[in-house]
Motif scaffolding. Structure first.
Motif, PDB file in Angstrom:
ATOM      1  N   ASN A  96       1.071  -1.462  -0.026  1.00  0.00           N
ATOM      2  CA  ASN A  96      -0.218  -0.033  -0.271  1.00  0.00           C
ATOM      3  C   ASN A  96       0.878   1.196  -0.250  1.00  0.00           C
ATOM      4  OD1 ASN A  96      -2.580   1.476  -0.468  1.00  0.00           O
ATOM      5  ND2 ASN A  96      -3.323   1.507   1.829  1.00  0.00           N
ATOM      6  N   LEU A  97       1.711   1.538  -0.858  1.00  0.00           N
ATOM      7  CA  LEU A  97       2.676   2.713  -0.990  1.00  0.00           C
ATOM      8  C   LEU A  97       2.273   3.866  -1.315  1.00  0.00           C
ATOM      9  CD1 LEU A  97       5.774   0.539  -2.622  1.00  0.00           C
ATOM     10  CD2 LEU A  97       5.921   2.035  -0.552  1.00  0.00           C
ATOM     11  N   LYS A  98       2.295   5.022  -1.177  1.00  0.00           N
ATOM     12  CA  LYS A  98       2.205   5.828  -0.831  1.00  0.00           C
ATOM     13  C   LYS A  98       2.702   7.016  -1.389  1.00  0.00           C
ATOM     14  CE  LYS A  98      -0.445   5.563   3.399  1.00  0.00           C
ATOM     15  NZ  LYS A  98      -2.107   4.798   2.640  1.00  0.00           N
ATOM     16  N   PRO A  99       2.545   7.812  -2.164  1.00  0.00           N
ATOM     17  CA  PRO A  99       3.648   8.730  -2.240  1.00  0.00           C
ATOM     18  C   PRO A  99       5.078   9.306  -1.515  1.00  0.00           C
ATOM     19  CG  PRO A  99       1.465   9.370  -3.747  1.00  0.00           C
ATOM     20  CD  PRO A  99       0.991   8.341  -2.308  1.00  0.00           C
ATOM     21  N   GLU A 100       4.166   9.801  -0.380  1.00  0.00           N
ATOM     22  CA  GLU A 100       5.048  10.024   0.402  1.00  0.00           C
ATOM     23  C   GLU A 100       6.409   9.077   0.695  1.00  0.00           C
ATOM     24  OE1 GLU A 100       0.857   9.589   2.792  1.00  0.00           O
ATOM     25  OE2 GLU A 100       1.513  10.433   0.783  1.00  0.00           O
ATOM     26  N   ASP A 101       6.004   7.969   0.770  1.00  0.00           N
ATOM     27  CA  ASP A 101       7.135   7.023   1.284  1.00  0.00           C
ATOM     28  C   ASP A 101       8.364   6.742   0.096  1.00  0.00           C
ATOM     29  OD1 ASP A 101       5.276   5.099   3.618  1.00  0.00           O
ATOM     30  OD2 ASP A 101       4.218   4.206   1.366  1.00  0.00           O
ATOM     31  N   ALA A 102       8.244   7.261  -0.737  1.00  0.00           N
ATOM     32  CA  ALA A 102       9.293   7.860  -1.886  1.00  0.00           C
ATOM     33  C   ALA A 102      10.907   8.546  -0.683  1.00  0.00           C
ATOM     34  CB  ALA A 102       8.761   8.458  -2.981  1.00  0.00           C
ATOM     35  N   GLY A 103      11.787   7.348  -1.264  1.00  0.00           N
ATOM     36  CA  GLY A 103      13.300   8.127  -0.713  1.00  0.00           C
ATOM     37  C   GLY A 103      13.965   7.334  -0.728  1.00  0.00           C
ATOM     38  N   VAL A 104      15.357   7.517  -0.573  1.00  0.00           N
ATOM     39  CA  VAL A 104      16.130   6.104  -0.664  1.00  0.00           C
ATOM     40  C   VAL A 104      15.668   5.742   0.969  1.00  0.00           C
ATOM     41  CG1 VAL A 104      18.550   6.012  -0.738  1.00  0.00           C
ATOM     42  CG2 VAL A 104      17.783   7.585  -2.043  1.00  0.00           C
ATOM     43  N   TYR A 105      16.007   4.939   0.574  1.00  0.00           N
ATOM     44  CA  TYR A 105      15.908   3.421   1.177  1.00  0.00           C
ATOM     45  C   TYR A 105      17.098   2.695   2.146  1.00  0.00           C
ATOM     46  CZ  TYR A 105      11.094   3.978   1.796  1.00  0.00           C
ATOM     47  OH  TYR A 105       9.581   4.123   2.177  1.00  0.00           O
ATOM     48  N   TYR A 106      17.481   3.124   3.221  1.00  0.00           N
ATOM     49  CA  TYR A 106      18.296   1.781   4.253  1.00  0.00           C
ATOM     50  C   TYR A 106      18.673   1.361   4.545  1.00  0.00           C
ATOM     51  CZ  TYR A 106      20.632   6.690   2.003  1.00  0.00           C
ATOM     52  OH  TYR A 106      20.696   7.667   1.512  1.00  0.00           O
ATOM     53  N   CYS A 107      20.016   0.775   4.361  1.00  0.00           N
ATOM     54  CA  CYS A 107      19.895  -0.750   5.893  1.00  0.00           C
ATOM     55  C   CYS A 107      21.003  -0.542   6.623  1.00  0.00           C
ATOM     56  CB  CYS A 107      19.406  -1.525   5.663  1.00  0.00           C
ATOM     57  SG  CYS A 107      20.693  -1.869   4.652  1.00  0.00           S
ATOM     58  N   ALA A 108      20.668  -0.302   8.310  1.00  0.00           N
ATOM     59  CA  ALA A 108      22.028  -0.311   8.985  1.00  0.00           C
ATOM     60  C   ALA A 108      21.936  -1.407   9.620  1.00  0.00           C
ATOM     61  CB  ALA A 108      21.473   1.088   9.576  1.00  0.00           C
TER      62      ALA A 108
END
Length: 122
Positions: free
Chosen positions: A85-97
């Protein structure tokens, strides 16, 4: 050396799903808690989730709770972030740490992957 490599990002329509992967070097999942983060352009990095090395317990930010699920595969040495259920505000660069396993998903991350881009658009 500790390695974290994100993959699986791409373009998805609102309401769609995407699964991100964080491939790790040997023993990372045993010795480190793993967190997922994202950063939109011009905004601060946002913590999304954490999975505990100790017991596999998870915690989620309110912004993704009920939509995102984190899981781990020890054989593949990979942690997944299943996003629905992705939303436009979910956009971005995703990182793991990663965070020392003696902590408890305590926001003390020490090593980061390079990130993978997620775009949510019609």
């Amino acid at each position: 050396q500790l390695q974290l490599v994100e993959s699986g990002g791409g373009l998805v329509q609102p309401g769609g799903s995407l699964r991100l992967s964080c491939a790790t070097s040997e023993f990372v999942l045993d010795y480190y808690n793993l967190g997922w983060f994202r950063q939109a352009p011009g905004k601060e990095r946002e913590g999304l989730s954490c999975i505990s090395a100790r017991d596999g317990g998870t915690v989620y930010a309110d912004s993704v709770k009920g939509r995102f699920t984190v899981s781990r595969d020890f054989v593949k040495r990979t942690v997944y972030l299943q996003m629905t259920n992705l939303k436009p505000e979910d956009a971005g660069v995703y990182y793991c740490a990663v965070e020392n396993r003696y902590l408890d998903c305590d926001d003390r991350y020490t090593d980061w992957g390079q990130g993978t881009q997620v775009t949510v658009s019609s």
